[in-house]
Design an enzyme around this catalytic site. Sequence first.
Site, PDB file in Angstrom:
ATOM      1  N   LYS A   9       0.822  -1.193   0.000  1.00 12.94           N
ATOM      2  CA  LYS A   9       0.000   0.000   0.000  1.00 12.94           C
ATOM      3  C   LYS A   9       0.857   1.243   0.000  1.00 12.94           C
ATOM      4  O   LYS A   9       0.414   2.328  -0.343  1.00 12.94           O
ATOM      5  CB  LYS A   9      -0.860   0.034   1.281  1.00 12.94           C
ATOM      6  CG  LYS A   9      -1.767  -1.153   1.487  1.00 12.94           C
ATOM      7  CD  LYS A   9      -2.459  -0.992   2.860  1.00 12.94           C
ATOM      8  CE  LYS A   9      -2.308  -2.256   3.618  1.00 12.94           C
ATOM      9  NZ  LYS A   9      -2.830  -2.244   4.962  1.00 12.94           N
ATOM     10  N   ASP A  20       7.429   2.135  -3.431  1.00 13.25           N
ATOM     11  CA  ASP A  20       7.862   3.206  -2.529  1.00 13.25           C
ATOM     12  C   ASP A  20       9.369   3.180  -2.314  1.00 13.25           C
ATOM     13  O   ASP A  20      10.032   4.201  -2.428  1.00 13.25           O
ATOM     14  CB  ASP A  20       7.105   3.123  -1.191  1.00 13.25           C
ATOM     15  CG  ASP A  20       7.278   1.778  -0.498  1.00 13.25           C
ATOM     16  OD1 ASP A  20       7.726   0.819  -1.152  1.00 13.25           O
ATOM     17  OD2 ASP A  20       6.966   1.676   0.699  1.00 13.25           O
ATOM     18  N   ASP A  32      14.741  -1.647  -0.973  1.00 11.99           N
ATOM     19  CA  ASP A  32      15.518  -1.906   0.237  1.00 11.99           C
ATOM     20  C   ASP A  32      16.383  -3.144  -0.031  1.00 11.99           C
ATOM     21  O   ASP A  32      17.377  -3.038  -0.752  1.00 11.99           O
ATOM     22  CB  ASP A  32      14.516  -2.070   1.392  1.00 11.99           C
ATOM     23  CG  ASP A  32      15.156  -2.184   2.758  1.00 11.99           C
ATOM     24  OD1 ASP A  32      16.092  -1.437   3.029  1.00 11.99           O
ATOM     25  OD2 ASP A  32      14.699  -3.008   3.570  1.00 11.99           O
ATOM     26  N   LYS A  51      17.650   2.502  -1.041  1.00  8.20           N
ATOM     27  CA  LYS A  51      18.632   2.287   0.042  1.00  8.20           C
ATOM     28  C   LYS A  51      19.648   1.261  -0.445  1.00  8.20           C
ATOM     29  O   LYS A  51      19.552   0.078  -0.100  1.00  8.20           O
ATOM     30  CB  LYS A  51      17.924   1.674   1.259  1.00  8.20           C
ATOM     31  CG  LYS A  51      17.239   2.615   2.193  1.00  8.20           C
ATOM     32  CD  LYS A  51      16.898   1.819   3.468  1.00  8.20           C
ATOM     33  CE  LYS A  51      15.579   2.204   4.030  1.00  8.20           C
ATOM     34  NZ  LYS A  51      15.140   1.344   5.145  1.00  8.20           N
ATOM     35  N   PHE A  86      15.482   3.339   8.807  1.00  8.83           N
ATOM     36  CA  PHE A  86      14.081   3.026   8.542  1.00  8.83           C
ATOM     37  C   PHE A  86      13.307   4.337   8.504  1.00  8.83           C
ATOM     38  O   PHE A  86      13.476   5.188   9.356  1.00  8.83           O
ATOM     39  CB  PHE A  86      13.516   2.097   9.615  1.00  8.83           C
ATOM     40  CG  PHE A  86      12.242   1.433   9.179  1.00  8.83           C
ATOM     41  CD1 PHE A  86      12.274   0.305   8.366  1.00  8.83           C
ATOM     42  CD2 PHE A  86      11.013   1.943   9.550  1.00  8.83           C
ATOM     43  CE1 PHE A  86      11.093  -0.297   7.932  1.00  8.83           C
ATOM     44  CE2 PHE A  86       9.821   1.345   9.126  1.00  8.83           C
ATOM     45  CZ  PHE A  86       9.866   0.224   8.319  1.00  8.83           C
ATOM     46  N   ASP A  91       5.088   3.167   6.128  1.00  9.61           N
ATOM     47  CA  ASP A  91       4.558   2.905   7.462  1.00  9.61           C
ATOM     48  C   ASP A  91       5.520   2.099   8.309  1.00  9.61           C
ATOM     49  O   ASP A  91       6.475   1.511   7.809  1.00  9.61           O
ATOM     50  CB  ASP A  91       3.258   2.105   7.342  1.00  9.61           C
ATOM     51  CG  ASP A  91       3.519   0.666   6.880  1.00  9.61           C
ATOM     52  OD1 ASP A  91       4.167   0.503   5.827  1.00  9.61           O
ATOM     53  OD2 ASP A  91       3.112  -0.268   7.579  1.00  9.61           O
ATOM     54  N   ARG A 107       1.661   6.625   7.988  1.00 10.43           N
ATOM     55  CA  ARG A 107       1.576   6.796   6.533  1.00 10.43           C
ATOM     56  C   ARG A 107       1.206   8.213   6.124  1.00 10.43           C
ATOM     57  O   ARG A 107       1.601   8.689   5.070  1.00 10.43           O
ATOM     58  CB  ARG A 107       0.491   5.885   5.949  1.00 10.43           C
ATOM     59  CG  ARG A 107       0.865   4.432   5.890  1.00 10.43           C
ATOM     60  CD  ARG A 107      -0.143   3.708   4.997  1.00 10.43           C
ATOM     61  NE  ARG A 107      -0.162   2.280   5.258  1.00 10.43           N
ATOM     62  CZ  ARG A 107       0.720   1.409   4.758  1.00 10.43           C
ATOM     63  NH1 ARG A 107       1.701   1.837   3.993  1.00 10.43           N
ATOM     64  NH2 ARG A 107       0.641   0.138   5.033  1.00 10.43           N
TER      65      ARG A 107
HETATM   66  P1  IMP Z   1      12.542  -5.012   0.097  1.00  7.15           P
HETATM   67  O1  IMP Z   1      11.808  -6.226  -0.401  1.00  7.15           O
HETATM   68  O2  IMP Z   1      13.427  -5.328   1.273  1.00  7.15           O
HETATM   69  O3  IMP Z   1      13.269  -4.240  -0.973  1.00  7.15           O
HETATM   70  O4  IMP Z   1      11.484  -4.097   0.756  1.00  7.15           O
HETATM   71  C1  IMP Z   1      10.645  -3.353   0.056  1.00  7.15           C
HETATM   72  C2  IMP Z   1       9.409  -3.069   0.877  1.00  7.15           C
HETATM   73  O5  IMP Z   1       9.682  -3.031   2.277  1.00  7.15           O
HETATM   74  C3  IMP Z   1       8.953  -1.692   0.512  1.00  7.15           C
HETATM   75  O6  IMP Z   1       7.986  -1.756  -0.517  1.00  7.15           O
HETATM   76  C4  IMP Z   1       8.419  -1.149   1.798  1.00  7.15           C
HETATM   77  O7  IMP Z   1       7.040  -1.381   1.873  1.00  7.15           O
HETATM   78  C5  IMP Z   1       9.139  -1.894   2.881  1.00  7.15           C
HETATM   79  N1  IMP Z   1      10.234  -1.075   3.435  1.00  7.15           N
HETATM   80  C6  IMP Z   1      11.567  -1.195   3.228  1.00  7.15           C
HETATM   81  N2  IMP Z   1      12.258  -0.258   3.886  1.00  7.15           N
HETATM   82  C7  IMP Z   1      11.342   0.509   4.498  1.00  7.15           C
HETATM   83  C8  IMP Z   1      11.437   1.673   5.327  1.00  7.15           C
HETATM   84  O8  IMP Z   1      12.502   2.237   5.630  1.00  7.15           O
HETATM   85  N3  IMP Z   1      10.257   2.173   5.789  1.00  7.15           N
HETATM   86  C9  IMP Z   1       9.049   1.629   5.486  1.00  7.15           C
HETATM   87  N4  IMP Z   1       8.915   0.540   4.710  1.00  7.15           N
HETATM   88  C10 IMP Z   1      10.050  -0.020   4.222  1.00  7.15           C
HETATM   89 MG    MG Z   2       5.886  -1.419   0.014  1.00  8.23          MG
END
Ligand code: IMP
Ligand code: MG
Length: 182
Positions: A40, A97, A100, A128, A149, A156, A162
Site C-alpha cells: 500500500k 515506494d 531496500d 537504500k 528506517f 509505514d 503513513r
Molecule cells: P525489500 O523487499 O526489502 O526491498 O522491501 C521493500 C518493501 O519493504 C517496501 O515496498 C516497503 O514497503 C518496505 N520497506 C523497506 N524499507 C522501508 C522503510 O525504511 N520504511 C518503510 N517501509 C520499508
Molecule cells: Mg511497500
Amino acid sequence: MPLGETLISESEIRARIRELARELQAALPPGPLHCVVVLKSAIFFAVDLVRSLGREATLGFISAASYGEGTESGGQVRLGLEAAGRVEGRHVFLIDDILDTGHTLLAAREALRGLRPASLRTCVLLDKPSRRRVKIEADHAGFTIEDVFVVGYGLDCAEAYRTLPDIRAYRPDGPDTEEKPG
Ligand code: IMP
Ligand code: MG
C-alpha cells in the site's frame, strides 16, 4: 513517539516528483501507459507521480507481503496479482515506494515480465543501496538514502505514520524529537 528527524520534506518530495516526471516523459515509450502500483505504501507517491506525467494512463495494483510488524524483510515475497489489470502487450510502469533489500521489486518485476508486457520500466521513490540483498536496480529513483528506517508519505511502520507529509526517520530507541504542543 519514536519519530526522528525529517529526512525529506514535503516540498523536496514535490520538486523531485516534477523532475522525475520530466525524466520519465523522455524515457517512457510514447502512448498509453499501464501503471502498476505496489500496495500500500507506494500509493501516495504513485498518485502524485502519475498525475504529473500528464498522459493517458490506466492503473493496476499488486500486493506484496514480506514484512511483518517489524522492520526487516524476509526473502519470501507473497504477491497478489488479482488487481494488476491487463499487462500483456502494454507499456507497463511499475511503481514502488522503496527499494531496500530488493526482494519485493525483483519479485514484482519478474511476475509482471511473466505476463508479457510490451515494455516494462520500474520507478521507486526511495533507494537504500546499502541494504541490497539481491541484484536489482530501479530504472528511476527519487532519492537515495542511508540505511535508516523511514516513515511518512505512504511509508509505514506496522501501519502507522503513513499520512505524515514528510519522510522522517523512525528511531524507536532514539531521542524524542517530536514537537510538543504548547
Ligand atoms: P525489500 O523487499 O526489502 O526491498 O522491501 C521493500 C518493501 O519493504 C517496501 O515496498 C516497503 O514497503 C518496505 N520497506 C523497506 N524499507 C522501508 C522503510 O525504511 N520504511 C518503510 N517501509 C520499508
Ligand atoms: Mg511497500
